[in-house]
Design a protein around this motif. Structure first.
Motif, PDB file in Angstrom:
ATOM      1  N   PRO A 126       0.833  -1.211   0.000  1.00  8.37           N
ATOM      2  CA  PRO A 126       0.000   0.000   0.000  1.00  8.37           C
ATOM      3  C   PRO A 126       0.861   1.252   0.000  1.00  8.37           C
ATOM      4  O   PRO A 126       1.762   1.392   0.839  1.00  8.37           O
ATOM      5  N   PRO A 127       0.631   2.155  -0.939  1.00  3.53           N
ATOM      6  CA  PRO A 127       1.479   3.337  -1.067  1.00  3.53           C
ATOM      7  C   PRO A 127       1.415   4.255   0.159  1.00  3.53           C
ATOM      8  O   PRO A 127       2.361   4.996   0.420  1.00  3.53           O
ATOM      9  N   ASP A 128       0.308   4.183   0.904  1.00  2.00           N
ATOM     10  CA  ASP A 128       0.190   5.064   2.081  1.00  2.00           C
ATOM     11  C   ASP A 128       0.671   4.387   3.365  1.00  2.00           C
ATOM     12  O   ASP A 128       0.444   4.893   4.459  1.00  2.00           O
ATOM     13  N   LEU A 129       1.336   3.245   3.221  1.00  7.50           N
ATOM     14  CA  LEU A 129       1.768   2.484   4.394  1.00  7.50           C
ATOM     15  C   LEU A 129       2.709   3.296   5.287  1.00  7.50           C
ATOM     16  O   LEU A 129       2.535   3.361   6.502  1.00  7.50           O
ATOM     17  N   ARG A 130       3.662   3.951   4.672  1.00  8.13           N
ATOM     18  CA  ARG A 130       4.618   4.742   5.451  1.00  8.13           C
ATOM     19  C   ARG A 130       3.905   5.863   6.218  1.00  8.13           C
ATOM     20  O   ARG A 130       4.111   6.040   7.418  1.00  8.13           O
ATOM     21  N   ARG A 131       3.038   6.566   5.513  1.00  9.30           N
ATOM     22  CA  ARG A 131       2.351   7.702   6.130  1.00  9.30           C
ATOM     23  C   ARG A 131       1.463   7.264   7.291  1.00  9.30           C
ATOM     24  O   ARG A 131       1.434   7.878   8.353  1.00  9.30           O
ATOM     25  N   ARG A 132       0.745   6.141   7.086  1.00  5.02           N
ATOM     26  CA  ARG A 132      -0.215   5.730   8.116  1.00  5.02           C
ATOM     27  C   ARG A 132       0.437   5.079   9.324  1.00  5.02           C
ATOM     28  O   ARG A 132      -0.152   5.030  10.400  1.00  5.02           O
ATOM     29  N   LEU A 133       1.643   4.553   9.145  1.00  2.00           N
ATOM     30  CA  LEU A 133       2.273   3.855  10.269  1.00  2.00           C
ATOM     31  C   LEU A 133       3.294   4.703  11.016  1.00  2.00           C
ATOM     32  O   LEU A 133       3.524   4.508  12.208  1.00  2.00           O
ATOM     33  N   THR A 134       3.921   5.635  10.318  1.00  5.63           N
ATOM     34  CA  THR A 134       4.942   6.439  10.980  1.00  5.63           C
ATOM     35  C   THR A 134       4.314   7.294  12.076  1.00  5.63           C
ATOM     36  O   THR A 134       3.329   7.984  11.851  1.00  5.63           O
ATOM     37  N   GLY A 135       4.879   7.200  13.269  1.00  6.25           N
ATOM     38  CA  GLY A 135       4.362   7.968  14.401  1.00  6.25           C
ATOM     39  C   GLY A 135       3.304   7.223  15.195  1.00  6.25           C
ATOM     40  O   GLY A 135       2.954   7.625  16.301  1.00  6.25           O
ATOM     41  N   ALA A 136       2.785   6.138  14.635  1.00  9.96           N
ATOM     42  CA  ALA A 136       1.774   5.358  15.359  1.00  9.96           C
ATOM     43  C   ALA A 136       2.453   4.495  16.416  1.00  9.96           C
ATOM     44  O   ALA A 136       3.644   4.196  16.320  1.00  9.96           O
ATOM     45  N   THR A 137       1.667   4.097  17.392  1.00 10.74           N
ATOM     46  CA  THR A 137       2.171   3.207  18.436  1.00 10.74           C
ATOM     47  C   THR A 137       1.535   1.827  18.270  1.00 10.74           C
ATOM     48  O   THR A 137       0.327   1.710  18.065  1.00 10.74           O
ATOM     49  N   VAL A 138       2.370   0.792  18.345  1.00 12.52           N
ATOM     50  CA  VAL A 138       1.879  -0.573  18.201  1.00 12.52           C
ATOM     51  C   VAL A 138       1.161  -0.993  19.485  1.00 12.52           C
ATOM     52  O   VAL A 138       1.719  -0.863  20.583  1.00 12.52           O
ATOM     53  N   THR A 139      -0.047  -1.480  19.332  1.00  7.36           N
ATOM     54  CA  THR A 139      -0.794  -1.918  20.509  1.00  7.36           C
ATOM     55  C   THR A 139      -0.775  -3.436  20.662  1.00  7.36           C
ATOM     56  O   THR A 139      -0.628  -3.947  21.763  1.00  7.36           O
ATOM     57  N   THR A 140      -0.919  -4.165  19.561  1.00  6.86           N
ATOM     58  CA  THR A 140      -1.113  -5.619  19.648  1.00  6.86           C
ATOM     59  C   THR A 140      -0.470  -6.329  18.470  1.00  6.86           C
ATOM     60  O   THR A 140      -0.528  -5.846  17.341  1.00  6.86           O
ATOM     61  N   LEU A 141       0.133  -7.481  18.747  1.00 11.94           N
ATOM     62  CA  LEU A 141       0.579  -8.362  17.664  1.00 11.94           C
ATOM     63  C   LEU A 141      -0.157  -9.683  17.787  1.00 11.94           C
ATOM     64  O   LEU A 141      -0.295 -10.227  18.881  1.00 11.94           O
ATOM     65  N   SER A 142      -0.591 -10.208  16.651  1.00 16.37           N
ATOM     66  CA  SER A 142      -1.302 -11.476  16.689  1.00 16.37           C
ATOM     67  C   SER A 142      -1.107 -12.210  15.367  1.00 16.37           C
ATOM     68  O   SER A 142      -0.416 -11.734  14.467  1.00 16.37           O
ATOM     69  N   ARG A 143      -1.712 -13.386  15.277  1.00 14.63           N
ATOM     70  CA  ARG A 143      -1.575 -14.218  14.095  1.00 14.63           C
ATOM     71  C   ARG A 143      -2.937 -14.757  13.684  1.00 14.63           C
ATOM     72  O   ARG A 143      -3.777 -15.068  14.538  1.00 14.63           O
ATOM     73  N   ARG A 144      -3.171 -14.818  12.389  1.00 16.01           N
ATOM     74  CA  ARG A 144      -4.347 -15.505  11.862  1.00 16.01           C
ATOM     75  C   ARG A 144      -3.856 -16.350  10.704  1.00 16.01           C
ATOM     76  O   ARG A 144      -3.260 -15.805   9.757  1.00 16.01           O
ATOM     77  N   ALA A 145      -4.073 -17.684  10.786  1.00 15.62           N
ATOM     78  CA  ALA A 145      -3.551 -18.594   9.768  1.00 15.62           C
ATOM     79  C   ALA A 145      -2.044 -18.343   9.624  1.00 15.62           C
ATOM     80  O   ALA A 145      -1.329 -18.366  10.619  1.00 15.62           O
ATOM     81  N   LYS A 146      -1.560 -18.075   8.414  1.00 11.53           N
ATOM     82  CA  LYS A 146      -0.131 -17.827   8.241  1.00 11.53           C
ATOM     83  C   LYS A 146       0.166 -16.340   8.140  1.00 11.53           C
ATOM     84  O   LYS A 146       1.240 -15.956   7.659  1.00 11.53           O
ATOM     85  N   TYR A 147      -0.775 -15.518   8.572  1.00 10.91           N
ATOM     86  CA  TYR A 147      -0.578 -14.073   8.531  1.00 10.91           C
ATOM     87  C   TYR A 147      -0.254 -13.531   9.916  1.00 10.91           C
ATOM     88  O   TYR A 147      -0.821 -13.982  10.919  1.00 10.91           O
ATOM     89  N   GLY A 148       0.642 -12.560   9.958  1.00  9.31           N
ATOM     90  CA  GLY A 148       0.913 -11.835  11.188  1.00  9.31           C
ATOM     91  C   GLY A 148       0.219 -10.489  11.135  1.00  9.31           C
ATOM     92  O   GLY A 148       0.152  -9.866  10.076  1.00  9.31           O
ATOM     93  N   LEU A 149      -0.316 -10.046  12.279  1.00  9.51           N
ATOM     94  CA  LEU A 149      -1.049  -8.781  12.341  1.00  9.51           C
ATOM     95  C   LEU A 149      -0.418  -7.849  13.369  1.00  9.51           C
ATOM     96  O   LEU A 149      -0.185  -8.248  14.512  1.00  9.51           O
ATOM     97  N   ILE A 150      -0.114  -6.644  12.922  1.00  8.81           N
ATOM     98  CA  ILE A 150       0.476  -5.633  13.798  1.00  8.81           C
ATOM     99  C   ILE A 150      -0.491  -4.458  13.857  1.00  8.81           C
ATOM    100  O   ILE A 150      -0.695  -3.759  12.863  1.00  8.81           O
ATOM    101  N   GLU A 151      -1.075  -4.272  15.029  1.00  7.74           N
ATOM    102  CA  GLU A 151      -2.147  -3.292  15.185  1.00  7.74           C
ATOM    103  C   GLU A 151      -1.605  -2.020  15.838  1.00  7.74           C
ATOM    104  O   GLU A 151      -0.778  -2.087  16.743  1.00  7.74           O
ATOM    105  N   THR A 152      -2.094  -0.876  15.385  1.00  5.94           N
ATOM    106  CA  THR A 152      -1.628   0.391  15.961  1.00  5.94           C
ATOM    107  C   THR A 152      -2.769   1.158  16.611  1.00  5.94           C
ATOM    108  O   THR A 152      -3.943   0.858  16.399  1.00  5.94           O
ATOM    109  N   ASP A 153      -2.360   2.171  17.388  1.00  2.00           N
ATOM    110  CA  ASP A 153      -3.342   3.011  18.090  1.00  2.00           C
ATOM    111  C   ASP A 153      -4.054   3.975  17.149  1.00  2.00           C
ATOM    112  O   ASP A 153      -4.877   4.759  17.576  1.00  2.00           O
ATOM    113  N   ARG A 154      -3.706   3.941  15.887  1.00  2.00           N
ATOM    114  CA  ARG A 154      -4.398   4.814  14.935  1.00  2.00           C
ATOM    115  C   ARG A 154      -5.495   4.073  14.176  1.00  2.00           C
ATOM    116  O   ARG A 154      -6.018   4.556  13.178  1.00  2.00           O
TER     117      ARG A 154
END
Length: 276
Positions: A38-66
Motif C-alpha cells: 500500500p502506497p500510504d503504508l509509510r504515512r499511516r504507520l509512521t508515528g503510530a504506536t503498536v498496541t497488539t501483535l497477533s496471528r491468523r492462519a499464516k498471517y501476522g497482524l500488527i495493530e496500531t493506536d491509529r
DNA sequence: CCGACAACCTGACGGC
DNA sequence: TGCCGTCAGGTTGTCG
C-alpha cells in the motif's frame, strides 16, 4: 520456514520489540512483493504506536493506536530480522522504533505480502473471508473435518492444505500430521472414519504445538546477526527424509502430487483396501 | 465442482 | 571453478 508455527514464533519474537512502541520510521524499499505494498503504508504507520501483535492462519497482524493493522505474510522465504547489522537487497521493509530498535522484513523470493487494513475491517481482508478454523482453536474438530470431507473423493492431503478447510497448515506439517495419525496421504478424504479424523485432529495439534515449542526455544537465536534457523527440522519424522528409515524401520517414501512433495511411510500409513 | 498445472522469484545444492 | 538442472515452507489463476 513459514507455516503456522513459524509465523507464531515470528509474532512472539516481534512482540517484545514492537508492543507499546512508537514507530519512528517505516520505510518500504520497493513498491511490491507478491502484490503492491500500500502506497500510504509509510504515512499511516509512521508515528503510530503498536498496541497488539497477533496471528491468523499464516498471517501476522500488527495493530496500531491509529486504527490500522499491518498484515504480513512471509510467503516461502520471508523472515523478520531484528537489529540487522546491515541492510541487504532482500530487506523490503524497515521499521524503526522509539526505543532505537530496527526491524527488517527480508523476503528473497518475494512471495510474501504486506497489506494495511482498518483494524475494524480486518475481518473483510479478502484472504481472511473464506478461511477455515484455526487448527489450535476450539472449532477444529473431527466433526468439522467430517463435514468438510463428506463426499470428497480427493486425497486427504491436498484438502488439509486448503486454507478454507483449516487455516495455517502447510506441506511440512500436513505430512507430519498424516504420518502421526497413520493415514495414507492419498486416501480419499470422505472415506476416513470419524475416529480416525479425531486422531488426525489430535496429530495436527500435537505437531503444531511441538513445532511452536521448538521455535520458541530458538527465539534467542532469532536476534542473532547470522540469523541461521536450525529450527525443528531435526524433529521431522518423514518430511524431507526420503530414503531414510521411518521409526518403524521401513523407508520413508516421496511422491509428488499437485506439484508438492509428499513424504510418508507405506508401512505406518498403509493404503486402505476395499476388501479385507 | 474438481483436479492438474503453471506462474510468481531467488537461492541453494548436486552432478558433471 | 562454473554451468545447468532441480528443488524449495505458499497462493492464485487458468484450463480441461
Amino acid at each position: 520456514m513459514p507455516e503456522l508455527p513459524e509465523v507464531e514464533t515470528t509474532v512472539r519474537g516481534l512482540r517484545p520489540v514492537l508492543e507499546g512502541q512508537r514507530l519512528t520510521a517505516v520505510e518500504p524499499r520497493r513498491p511490491d512483493l507478491r502484490r503492491p505494498i500500500p502506497p500510504d503504508l509509510r504515512r499511516r504507520l509512521t508515528g503510530a504506536t503498536v498496541t497488539t501483535l497477533s496471528r491468523r492462519a499464516k498471517y501476522g497482524l500488527i495493530e496500531t493506536d491509529r486504527g490500522d493493522t499491518l498484515i504480513f505474510h512471509l510467503g516461502m522465504s520471508g523472515r523478520w530480522r531484528i537489529d540487522p547489522e546491515d541492510i541487504g537487497k532482500h530487506d523490503h521493509l524497515l521499521i524503526d522504533t522509539a526505543a532505537g530498535r530496527r526491524l527488517a522484513l527480508a523476503d528473497p523470493r518475494r512471495f510474501g505480502s504486506l497489506d494495511l487494513m482498518a483494524t475494524a475491517a480486518v475481518g473483510a481482508f479478502p484472504p481472511f473471508v473464506a478461511l477455515g478454523p484455526e487448527p489450535l482453536g476450539p472449532h477444529f474438530t473431527a466433526a468439522h473435518l467430517a463435514r468438510a470431507f463428506e463426499g470428497r473423493a480427493a486425497p486427504v492431503k491436498p484438502l488439509l492444505l486448503d486454507q478454507r478447510i483449516v487455516a495455517g497448515l502447510g506441506n511440512i506439517y500436513v505430512c507430519e500430521a498424516l504420518h502421526m495419525a497413520r493415514i495414507d496421504p492419498a486416501r480419499p478424504a470422505g472415506t476416513i472414519p470419524r475416529a480416525r479424523l479425531a486422531k488426525l485432529v489430535e496429530a495436527v495439534r500435537t505437531v503444531l504445538e511441538a513445532a511452536i515449542a521448538a521455535g520458541g526455544s530458538t527465539l534467542r537465536d532469532y536476534a542473532r546477526p547470522d540469523g541461521e534457523l536450525g529450527y525443528f527440522s531435526k524433529q521431522f519424522l518423514v518430511y524431507g527424509r526420503e530414503g531414510e528409515a521411518c521409526a518403524c524401520g521401513a523407508p520413508v517414501l516421496r511422491r509428488v502430487d499437485g506439484g508438492r512433495s509428499t513424504f510418508y511411510c507405506a508401512r505406518c500409513q498403509p493404503p486402505k483396501r476395499r476388501v479385507a
